[in-house]
Design a protein around this motif. Structure first.
Motif, PDB file in Angstrom:
ATOM      1  N   SER A  53       0.798  -1.220   0.000  1.00  0.00           N
ATOM      2  CA  SER A  53       0.000   0.000   0.000  1.00  0.00           C
ATOM      3  C   SER A  53       0.834   1.273   0.000  1.00  0.00           C
ATOM      4  N   VAL A  54       1.964   1.285   0.717  1.00  0.00           N
ATOM      5  CA  VAL A  54       2.770   2.505   0.787  1.00  0.00           C
ATOM      6  C   VAL A  54       3.348   2.854  -0.566  1.00  0.00           C
ATOM      7  N   ALA A  55       3.991   1.868  -1.207  1.00  0.00           N
ATOM      8  CA  ALA A  55       4.589   2.130  -2.513  1.00  0.00           C
ATOM      9  C   ALA A  55       3.529   2.470  -3.547  1.00  0.00           C
ATOM     10  N   LEU A  56       2.389   1.762  -3.504  1.00  0.00           N
ATOM     11  CA  LEU A  56       1.355   2.019  -4.487  1.00  0.00           C
ATOM     12  C   LEU A  56       0.692   3.368  -4.262  1.00  0.00           C
ATOM     13  N   ALA A  57       0.561   3.807  -3.012  1.00  0.00           N
ATOM     14  CA  ALA A  57       0.000   5.127  -2.733  1.00  0.00           C
ATOM     15  C   ALA A  57       0.896   6.214  -3.310  1.00  0.00           C
ATOM     16  N   GLN A  58       2.205   6.048  -3.138  1.00  0.00           N
ATOM     17  CA  GLN A  58       3.140   7.026  -3.697  1.00  0.00           C
ATOM     18  C   GLN A  58       3.067   7.019  -5.219  1.00  0.00           C
ATOM     19  N   LEU A  59       2.956   5.840  -5.790  1.00  0.00           N
ATOM     20  CA  LEU A  59       2.856   5.732  -7.236  1.00  0.00           C
ATOM     21  C   LEU A  59       1.586   6.435  -7.721  1.00  0.00           C
ATOM     22  N   GLY A  60       0.481   6.211  -7.024  1.00  0.00           N
ATOM     23  CA  GLY A  60      -0.759   6.856  -7.405  1.00  0.00           C
ATOM     24  C   GLY A  60      -0.678   8.363  -7.312  1.00  0.00           C
ATOM     25  N   ALA A  61       0.023   8.873  -6.299  1.00  0.00           N
ATOM     26  CA  ALA A  61       0.168  10.319  -6.148  1.00  0.00           C
ATOM     27  C   ALA A  61       0.910  10.925  -7.334  1.00  0.00           C
ATOM     28  N   ARG A  62       1.958  10.212  -7.813  1.00  0.00           N
ATOM     29  CA  ARG A  62       2.693  10.722  -8.971  1.00  0.00           C
ATOM     30  C   ARG A  62       1.844  10.684 -10.234  1.00  0.00           C
ATOM     31  N   PHE A  63       1.060   9.625 -10.419  1.00  0.00           N
ATOM     32  CA  PHE A  63       0.198   9.564 -11.589  1.00  0.00           C
ATOM     33  C   PHE A  63      -0.874  10.655 -11.535  1.00  0.00           C
ATOM     34  N   ALA A  64      -1.395  10.920 -10.347  1.00  0.00           N
ATOM     35  CA  ALA A  64      -2.433  11.934 -10.204  1.00  0.00           C
ATOM     36  C   ALA A  64      -1.905  13.328 -10.489  1.00  0.00           C
ATOM     37  N   ALA A  65      -0.601  13.510 -10.385  1.00  0.00           N
ATOM     38  CA  ALA A  65      -0.011  14.827 -10.623  1.00  0.00           C
ATOM     39  C   ALA A  65       0.072  15.160 -12.106  1.00  0.00           C
ATOM     40  N   GLY A  66      -0.227  14.214 -12.979  1.00  0.00           N
ATOM     41  CA  GLY A  66      -0.157  14.471 -14.406  1.00  0.00           C
ATOM     42  C   GLY A  66      -1.350  15.264 -14.910  1.00  0.00           C
ATOM     43  N   SER A  67      -1.405  15.402 -16.230  1.00  0.00           N
ATOM     44  CA  SER A  67      -2.462  16.220 -16.828  1.00  0.00           C
ATOM     45  C   SER A  67      -3.297  15.439 -17.838  1.00  0.00           C
ATOM     46  N   ASP A  68      -3.063  14.139 -17.988  1.00  0.00           N
ATOM     47  CA  ASP A  68      -3.804  13.379 -18.975  1.00  0.00           C
ATOM     48  C   ASP A  68      -5.049  12.750 -18.365  1.00  0.00           C
ATOM     49  N   GLU A  69      -5.751  11.965 -19.169  1.00  0.00           N
ATOM     50  CA  GLU A  69      -6.998  11.361 -18.706  1.00  0.00           C
ATOM     51  C   GLU A  69      -6.763  10.346 -17.596  1.00  0.00           C
ATOM     52  N   LEU A  70      -5.655   9.611 -17.659  1.00  0.00           N
ATOM     53  CA  LEU A  70      -5.339   8.692 -16.576  1.00  0.00           C
ATOM     54  C   LEU A  70      -5.177   9.440 -15.261  1.00  0.00           C
ATOM     55  N   ALA A  71      -4.480  10.574 -15.298  1.00  0.00           N
ATOM     56  CA  ALA A  71      -4.290  11.363 -14.081  1.00  0.00           C
ATOM     57  C   ALA A  71      -5.637  11.808 -13.524  1.00  0.00           C
ATOM     58  N   ARG A  72      -6.566  12.200 -14.404  1.00  0.00           N
ATOM     59  CA  ARG A  72      -7.886  12.637 -13.932  1.00  0.00           C
ATOM     60  C   ARG A  72      -8.607  11.506 -13.207  1.00  0.00           C
ATOM     61  N   LEU A  73      -8.563  10.310 -13.775  1.00  0.00           N
ATOM     62  CA  LEU A  73      -9.240   9.182 -13.144  1.00  0.00           C
ATOM     63  C   LEU A  73      -8.586   8.797 -11.819  1.00  0.00           C
ATOM     64  N   VAL A  74      -7.253   8.860 -11.764  1.00  0.00           N
ATOM     65  CA  VAL A  74      -6.566   8.543 -10.515  1.00  0.00           C
ATOM     66  C   VAL A  74      -6.939   9.548  -9.439  1.00  0.00           C
ATOM     67  N   ARG A  75      -6.938  10.837  -9.779  1.00  0.00           N
ATOM     68  CA  ARG A  75      -7.324  11.857  -8.796  1.00  0.00           C
ATOM     69  C   ARG A  75      -8.769  11.668  -8.359  1.00  0.00           C
ATOM     70  N   GLN A  76      -9.638  11.339  -9.306  1.00  0.00           N
ATOM     71  CA  GLN A  76     -11.048  11.126  -8.969  1.00  0.00           C
ATOM     72  C   GLN A  76     -11.201  10.002  -7.962  1.00  0.00           C
ATOM     73  N   ARG A  77     -10.474   8.896  -8.193  1.00  0.00           N
ATOM     74  CA  ARG A  77     -10.581   7.771  -7.258  1.00  0.00           C
ATOM     75  C   ARG A  77     -10.009   8.128  -5.887  1.00  0.00           C
ATOM     76  N   GLN A  78      -8.887   8.855  -5.878  1.00  0.00           N
ATOM     77  CA  GLN A  78      -8.305   9.263  -4.597  1.00  0.00           C
ATOM     78  C   GLN A  78      -9.280  10.125  -3.810  1.00  0.00           C
ATOM     79  N   ASP A  79      -9.976  11.044  -4.491  1.00  0.00           N
ATOM     80  CA  ASP A  79     -10.964  11.895  -3.822  1.00  0.00           C
ATOM     81  C   ASP A  79     -12.122  11.061  -3.278  1.00  0.00           C
ATOM     82  N   LEU A  80     -12.570  10.082  -4.060  1.00  0.00           N
ATOM     83  CA  LEU A  80     -13.664   9.224  -3.606  1.00  0.00           C
ATOM     84  C   LEU A  80     -13.257   8.400  -2.391  1.00  0.00           C
ATOM     85  N   VAL A  81     -12.035   7.862  -2.407  1.00  0.00           N
ATOM     86  CA  VAL A  81     -11.566   7.071  -1.272  1.00  0.00           C
ATOM     87  C   VAL A  81     -11.459   7.937  -0.028  1.00  0.00           C
ATOM     88  N   ALA A  82     -10.946   9.165  -0.186  1.00  0.00           N
ATOM     89  CA  ALA A  82     -10.847  10.072   0.964  1.00  0.00           C
ATOM     90  C   ALA A  82     -12.232  10.387   1.520  1.00  0.00           C
TER      91      ALA A  82
END
Length: 568
Positions: A53-82
């Motif tokens: 979970s720790v490594a994958l959370a960090q990985l997700g944070a880096r992907f969410a920092a992008g500007s493409d459609e994948l980044a949007r979906l990752v950020r959306q899921r992170q917001d939903l989980v929070a």
């Protein structure tokens, strides 16, 4: 987790011929043992995902920092989980208030409905992610695989082992194409952790880093390659390695013994111990005698061992397209570093280095430059290039071996990629929650900090049949919280497009690393029909058998590297 424990209790009771304690629900019949075994096999895979979970959370944070459609979906899921976590906390609080008479039941129902709605939205987000970005979904949330589905992925000469470590006992499954079995190890987690730590203590880099070819006996004072008198220590216990083998694998011997290749999926503490150094027969002679070490029945003598970060990763690897990249090889290494120390790939080995490498959230470039140079890595890369018929400019070393150069290159053109440098584990540096590779630091501060992290590696575009990480500590952790190197680095390179990785469990002696990597490719060149696991096994056995350098027989020298993943 509770459902997993109940299933395992029922499975154990059935196997022992005992009546189960009770069905999981009053209306539910007791499942058949085969069904229980399969449900527990899948539930264990879900439970083991939490260790990443720790490594994958960090990985997700880096992907969410992008500007493409994948980044949007990752950020959306992170917001939903929070949001779901907040709703879940509110639900627990509402339950407490209702129990004390301070809140109405309708408040509990409202909180429950809110949490349920968020769970449904998270599930929908996961389905969209899996449909649109299946590689990232596999990277971040690998789904459990049934026994039958896993068996269908195996060749006739292959087996798969899954090791799930519970608090009071451990469960081990073994699968072949046409058979499956399991057994229970009635040893508490704490005792297994202590056994693995004791074995790892005998592989302590501080004890073996100065072993050089001039040493003639373990435990004798001699002179290393720099002319410094030192004492080589050897506390590795082959008897303990045999005891672990008897506990974990020996009961499944009928399924494993005749297989040429065994895939291993294991969690802590076994993610820090190469299964290749387990001993299949009672050892003879003294643990410090190179001759006895060369004759030891190490597991790697019997079969090739391949590590997997999850059972589902085998499905992804076997489904990967076989279209080869056009160019044979690209290598980066021998970074420009100014420190002094033994020629061993050890990064941040002392508290002083670890404490100063990050200052105010920024990498201290002077401290990175102070790491020890690795004199043999350039030769290793050039021999790899020669073995693969690559031109001289396929090797980038010294000032050319920068993180910026790696990120700017089109690495999808190369069939084999090699990085020969220092490695850092998650937790080696304050604030570093993922593993990283060290490159030549830039002249001035900027975006290039000299460290290629796992999440940055995941953004690479690869079509590599093999990625060789000839660096220390690129395979896993020793149990330090947050230091799940295998999950972070291996998953990242798999996501980027690698089909097979060669990574290490502890600091490696760079001359031995060079021989293992070049020896593996030489074996494949001599016999292209070999599997990678078999080629690596032969290179390892050749290193152990070399009587000209007695230190090579010690597992501290030959065992750190492990193969991760292998397609068909």
């Amino acid at each position: 987790m509770m459902r997993l424990l109940l299933r395992l209790m029922l499975l154990a009771a059935c196997a022992l011929g005992l009546a189960p304690l009770r069905p999981l629900a009053a209306q539910e019949a007791v499942p058949a043992p085969a069904q229980l075994r399969d449900e527990a096999f899948q539930a264990a895979q879900k439970a083991m995902l939490t260790s990443a979970s720790v490594a994958l959370a960090q990985l997700g944070a880096r992907f969410a920092a992008g500007s493409d459609e994948l980044a949007r979906l990752v950020r959306q899921r992170q917001d939903l989980v929070a949001a779901w976590k907040g709703a879940d906390r509110a639900l627990v609080k509402a339950f407490g208030m209702a129990a004390s008479g301070a809140a109405a039941e309708k408040d509990v129902e409202a909180r429950r409905a809110e949490a349920g709605a968020l769970q449904a939205r998270i599930a929908e987000s996961d389905r969209e992610m899996a449909a649109r970005f299946p590689a990232y979904a596999e990277l971040s949330q690998p789904q459990p695989v049934s026994i039958a589905a896993a068996q269908a992925l195996l060749e006739p000469d292959e087996a798969l082992v899954l090791v799930f470590v519970g608090t009071r006992e451990t469960f081990v499954w073994a699968l072949t194409r046409d058979a499956a079995d399991w057994h229970r190890v009635a040893v508490p987690r704490d005792e297994l952790v202590a056994q693995v730590k004791a074995l790892r203590a005998g592989l302590d880099p501080a004890a073996v880093a100065v072993m050089r070819s001039a040493l003639r006996d373990f435990g004798d004072t001699d002179v290393d390659g720099d002319g410094i008198a030192t004492r080589a220590q050897s506390a590795f216990s082959r008897a303990s390695a045999h005891d672990l083998y008897r506990q974990i694998l020996a009961p499944l011997e009928p399924l494993l013994a005749q297989r040429r290749r065994v895939f291993i999926v294991a969690e802590r503490p076994f993610d820090s111990l190469p299964f290749a150094l387990l001993v299949t027969e009672p050892p003879q002679g003294d643990d410090t005698d190179p001759g006895a070490l060369r004759e030891t029945a190490w597991l790697i003598r019997r079969q090739g061992i391949v590590t997997l970060p999850s059972v589902s990763s085998l499905r992804s690897l076997r489904a990967a397209p076989a279209t080869p990249a056009p160019l044979p090889f690209r290598g980066y290494g021998a970074p420009l570093l100014g420190g002094r120390g033994p020629p061993v790939q050890v990064a941040a080995a002392t508290p002083a280095v670890a404490d100063t490498l990050l200052r105010g959230g920024r990498v201290d470039l002077e401290t990175v430059r102070g790491l020890s140079p690795l004199p043999q890595t350039e030769g290793e890369l050039r021999r790899l290039a020669e073995a693969l018929g690559a031109p001289a400019d396929a090797v980038q070393v010294g000032a050319a071996a920068t993180k910026s150069a790696v990120l700017a290159a089109d690495l999808s053109r190369y069939r084999v990629l090699a990085f020969a440098t220092h490695g850092l584990l998650a937790g080696d540096i304050p604030g570093l929650s993922e593993p990283a590779l060290v490159f030549t630091p830039p002249v001035a501060d900027g975006d290039d900090d000299g460290l290629l992290t796992a999440s940055e590696a995941a953004r690479l575009q690869l079509a590599a049949d093999w990625v060789i990480l000839s660096a220390c500590n690129t395979a896993g952790s020793d149990g330090t919280p947050g230091a799940d190197g295998l999950s972070g680095l291996a998953r990242a390179f798999f996501y980027a497009g690698a089909r097979t990785l060669l990574v290490s469990h502890w600091p490696v002696r760079d001359d031995a690393a060079a021989r293992l990597t070049t020896g593996t490719l030489a074996a494949l060149r001599a016999d292209p029909a070999l599997s990678k696991a078999e080629a690596f096994r032969r290179a390892t056995l050749a290193l152990i058998a070399d009587a000209a350098d007695p230190t090579l027989a010690h597992p501290a020298i030959w065992a750190p590297f492990v193969m991760v993943g292998e397609g068909r």
